[in-house]
Design a protein around this motif. Structure first.
Motif, PDB file in Angstrom:
ATOM      1  N   VAL A 285      -3.506 -17.708  29.086  1.00  0.00           N
ATOM      2  CA  VAL A 285      -5.071 -18.111  28.683  1.00  0.00           C
ATOM      3  C   VAL A 285      -5.814 -16.706  28.073  1.00  0.00           C
ATOM      4  N   ARG A 286      -6.216 -16.943  26.844  1.00  0.00           N
ATOM      5  CA  ARG A 286      -7.008 -16.014  26.273  1.00  0.00           C
ATOM      6  C   ARG A 286      -8.466 -16.293  26.397  1.00  0.00           C
ATOM      7  N   LEU A 287      -9.192 -15.160  26.917  1.00  0.00           N
ATOM      8  CA  LEU A 287     -10.626 -15.302  26.948  1.00  0.00           C
ATOM      9  C   LEU A 287     -11.487 -14.704  26.186  1.00  0.00           C
ATOM     10  N   THR A 288     -12.368 -15.279  25.529  1.00  0.00           N
ATOM     11  CA  THR A 288     -13.454 -14.539  24.786  1.00  0.00           C
ATOM     12  C   THR A 288     -14.757 -14.173  25.835  1.00  0.00           C
ATOM     13  N   VAL A 289     -15.270 -13.190  25.909  1.00  0.00           N
ATOM     14  CA  VAL A 289     -16.505 -12.719  26.750  1.00  0.00           C
ATOM     15  C   VAL A 289     -17.536 -11.892  25.772  1.00  0.00           C
ATOM     16  N   ALA A 290     -18.648 -12.365  26.331  1.00  0.00           N
ATOM     17  CA  ALA A 290     -19.881 -11.569  25.649  1.00  0.00           C
ATOM     18  C   ALA A 290     -20.516 -10.798  26.954  1.00  0.00           C
ATOM     19  N   PRO A 291     -20.813  -9.494  26.605  1.00  0.00           N
ATOM     20  CA  PRO A 291     -21.605  -8.576  27.419  1.00  0.00           C
ATOM     21  C   PRO A 291     -22.783  -8.874  28.019  1.00  0.00           C
ATOM     22  N   ILE A 292     -23.369  -8.606  29.306  1.00  0.00           N
ATOM     23  CA  ILE A 292     -24.593  -8.609  29.648  1.00  0.00           C
ATOM     24  C   ILE A 292     -24.887  -7.260  29.665  1.00  0.00           C
ATOM     25  N   THR A 293     -26.207  -6.840  29.239  1.00  0.00           N
ATOM     26  CA  THR A 293     -26.822  -5.426  29.297  1.00  0.00           C
ATOM     27  C   THR A 293     -28.202  -5.259  29.314  1.00  0.00           C
ATOM     28  N   HIS A 294     -28.322  -4.148  29.760  1.00  0.00           N
ATOM     29  CA  HIS A 294     -29.771  -3.781  30.074  1.00  0.00           C
ATOM     30  C   HIS A 294     -30.530  -3.538  29.046  1.00  0.00           C
ATOM     31  N   SER A 295     -29.603  -2.985  27.900  1.00  0.00           N
ATOM     32  CA  SER A 295     -30.419  -2.492  26.578  1.00  0.00           C
ATOM     33  C   SER A 295     -30.893  -3.748  25.720  1.00  0.00           C
ATOM     34  N   ALA A 296     -32.189  -3.387  25.594  1.00  0.00           N
ATOM     35  CA  ALA A 296     -33.053  -4.529  24.652  1.00  0.00           C
ATOM     36  C   ALA A 296     -32.316  -4.503  23.345  1.00  0.00           C
ATOM     37  N   PRO A 297     -32.350  -5.751  22.770  1.00  0.00           N
ATOM     38  CA  PRO A 297     -31.747  -5.838  21.409  1.00  0.00           C
ATOM     39  C   PRO A 297     -32.532  -5.308  20.236  1.00  0.00           C
ATOM     40  N   ASP A 298     -31.955  -5.221  19.146  1.00  0.00           N
ATOM     41  CA  ASP A 298     -32.741  -4.595  18.153  1.00  0.00           C
ATOM     42  C   ASP A 298     -33.273  -5.740  17.586  1.00  0.00           C
ATOM     43  N   GLY A 299     -32.960  -6.842  17.332  1.00  0.00           N
ATOM     44  CA  GLY A 299     -33.665  -7.923  16.752  1.00  0.00           C
ATOM     45  C   GLY A 299     -33.618  -9.138  17.864  1.00  0.00           C
ATOM     46  N   ALA A 300     -34.567 -10.098  17.614  1.00  0.00           N
ATOM     47  CA  ALA A 300     -34.549 -11.332  18.234  1.00  0.00           C
ATOM     48  C   ALA A 300     -33.231 -12.047  18.299  1.00  0.00           C
ATOM     49  N   GLU A 301     -32.690 -12.114  17.326  1.00  0.00           N
ATOM     50  CA  GLU A 301     -31.393 -12.892  17.251  1.00  0.00           C
ATOM     51  C   GLU A 301     -30.015 -12.394  17.961  1.00  0.00           C
ATOM     52  N   GLY A 302     -30.254 -11.075  18.094  1.00  0.00           N
ATOM     53  CA  GLY A 302     -28.935 -10.149  18.649  1.00  0.00           C
ATOM     54  C   GLY A 302     -28.588 -10.540  20.321  1.00  0.00           C
ATOM     55  N   ALA A 303     -29.702 -11.315  20.792  1.00  0.00           N
ATOM     56  CA  ALA A 303     -29.165 -11.463  22.215  1.00  0.00           C
ATOM     57  C   ALA A 303     -29.888 -12.417  22.868  1.00  0.00           C
ATOM     58  N   VAL A 304     -29.701 -13.053  24.023  1.00  0.00           N
ATOM     59  CA  VAL A 304     -30.529 -13.995  24.802  1.00  0.00           C
ATOM     60  C   VAL A 304     -30.636 -13.235  25.989  1.00  0.00           C
ATOM     61  N   GLU A 305     -32.022 -13.157  26.463  1.00  0.00           N
ATOM     62  CA  GLU A 305     -32.434 -12.827  27.635  1.00  0.00           C
ATOM     63  C   GLU A 305     -32.011 -13.662  28.800  1.00  0.00           C
ATOM     64  N   VAL A 306     -31.547 -12.973  29.778  1.00  0.00           N
ATOM     65  CA  VAL A 306     -31.043 -13.636  31.074  1.00  0.00           C
ATOM     66  C   VAL A 306     -32.548 -13.692  32.065  1.00  0.00           C
ATOM     67  N   PRO A 307     -32.881 -14.985  32.438  1.00  0.00           N
ATOM     68  CA  PRO A 307     -34.025 -15.026  33.277  1.00  0.00           C
ATOM     69  C   PRO A 307     -33.639 -14.339  34.786  1.00  0.00           C
ATOM     70  N   LEU A 308     -34.737 -13.753  35.088  1.00  0.00           N
ATOM     71  CA  LEU A 308     -34.726 -13.045  36.677  1.00  0.00           C
ATOM     72  C   LEU A 308     -33.984 -13.977  37.718  1.00  0.00           C
ATOM     73  N   ALA A 309     -34.484 -15.085  37.654  1.00  0.00           N
ATOM     74  CA  ALA A 309     -33.829 -16.071  38.539  1.00  0.00           C
ATOM     75  C   ALA A 309     -32.403 -16.233  38.459  1.00  0.00           C
ATOM     76  N   VAL A 310     -31.965 -16.288  37.233  1.00  0.00           N
ATOM     77  CA  VAL A 310     -30.329 -16.453  37.093  1.00  0.00           C
ATOM     78  C   VAL A 310     -29.787 -15.236  37.602  1.00  0.00           C
ATOM     79  N   LYS A 311     -30.418 -14.110  37.245  1.00  0.00           N
ATOM     80  CA  LYS A 311     -29.734 -12.711  37.705  1.00  0.00           C
ATOM     81  C   LYS A 311     -29.450 -12.639  39.343  1.00  0.00           C
ATOM     82  N   ARG A 312     -30.883 -13.139  39.791  1.00  0.00           N
ATOM     83  CA  ARG A 312     -30.912 -13.364  41.295  1.00  0.00           C
ATOM     84  C   ARG A 312     -29.737 -14.110  42.042  1.00  0.00           C
ATOM     85  N   ASP A 313     -29.349 -15.234  41.120  1.00  0.00           N
ATOM     86  CA  ASP A 313     -28.465 -16.387  41.727  1.00  0.00           C
ATOM     87  C   ASP A 313     -27.035 -15.708  41.383  1.00  0.00           C
TER      88      ASP A 313
END
Length: 163
Positions: free
Chosen positions: A69-97
């Protein structure tokens, strides 16, 4: 859109029908794993392994012509994205879960890694499993839409890891 009833975890995933190397179930889209992510800029500099273990979101899991099985994965980072389209913010409630820290974080949608599961860069957590859990469906859809926007523009950098 429905929220997953329970996040993936070693306990809830124990009934998964398929197993892979390491005895771990095969991840499904939306699962969050611990992984040594290789950034595109690192690969361009000749690095073959990521410098830091980090959470990643499974974007796609597909059978790879008899190789597994080949996986494709996207990273989660603390670094703010350069542009609004470059990343999706992870809500703190999701991070807590997921059991992650309380710092702001983003899922990067402009680059991904591809590898055969489980691969040498998957890292077990304290409980012996690489699974943090899973993001809710609504967040997965936002991430997928972001990747689609970048892919449509030919701007998703894919780093394929060799096993």
């Amino acid at each position: 859109m429905t929220k997953r009833s329970t996040p993936s975890s070693p306990q809830s995933r124990g009934n998964a029908p398929r197993k892979s190397g390491g005895g771990w179930p095969i991840p499904t889209p939306g699962d969050v794993l611990c992984y040594a992510y290789l950034w595109a800029r690192e690969a361009a500099q000749g690095q073959e392994e990521g410098l830091k273990d980090r959470p990643v979101v499974v974007v796609l899991a597909a059978t790879d012509t008899g190789n597994g099985v080949r996986l494709t994965v996207a990273p989660i980072t603390h670094s703010a994205p350069d542009g609004a389209e470059g990343a999706v913010e992870v809500p703190l409630a999701v991070k807590r879960d997921l059991g992650l820290d309380r710092e702001r974080s983003w899922i990067v949608v402009s680059e991904v890694n591809g590898f055969l599961w489980p691969g040498p860069d998957v890292r077990p957590l304290a409980d012996g499993s690489p699974f943090y859990g899973a993001i809710p469906d609504w967040l997965f859809l936002r991430m997928r839409e972001g990747i689609g926007v970048h892919a449509g523009r030919g701007r998703v950098r894919v780093t394929k890891r060799t096993e």
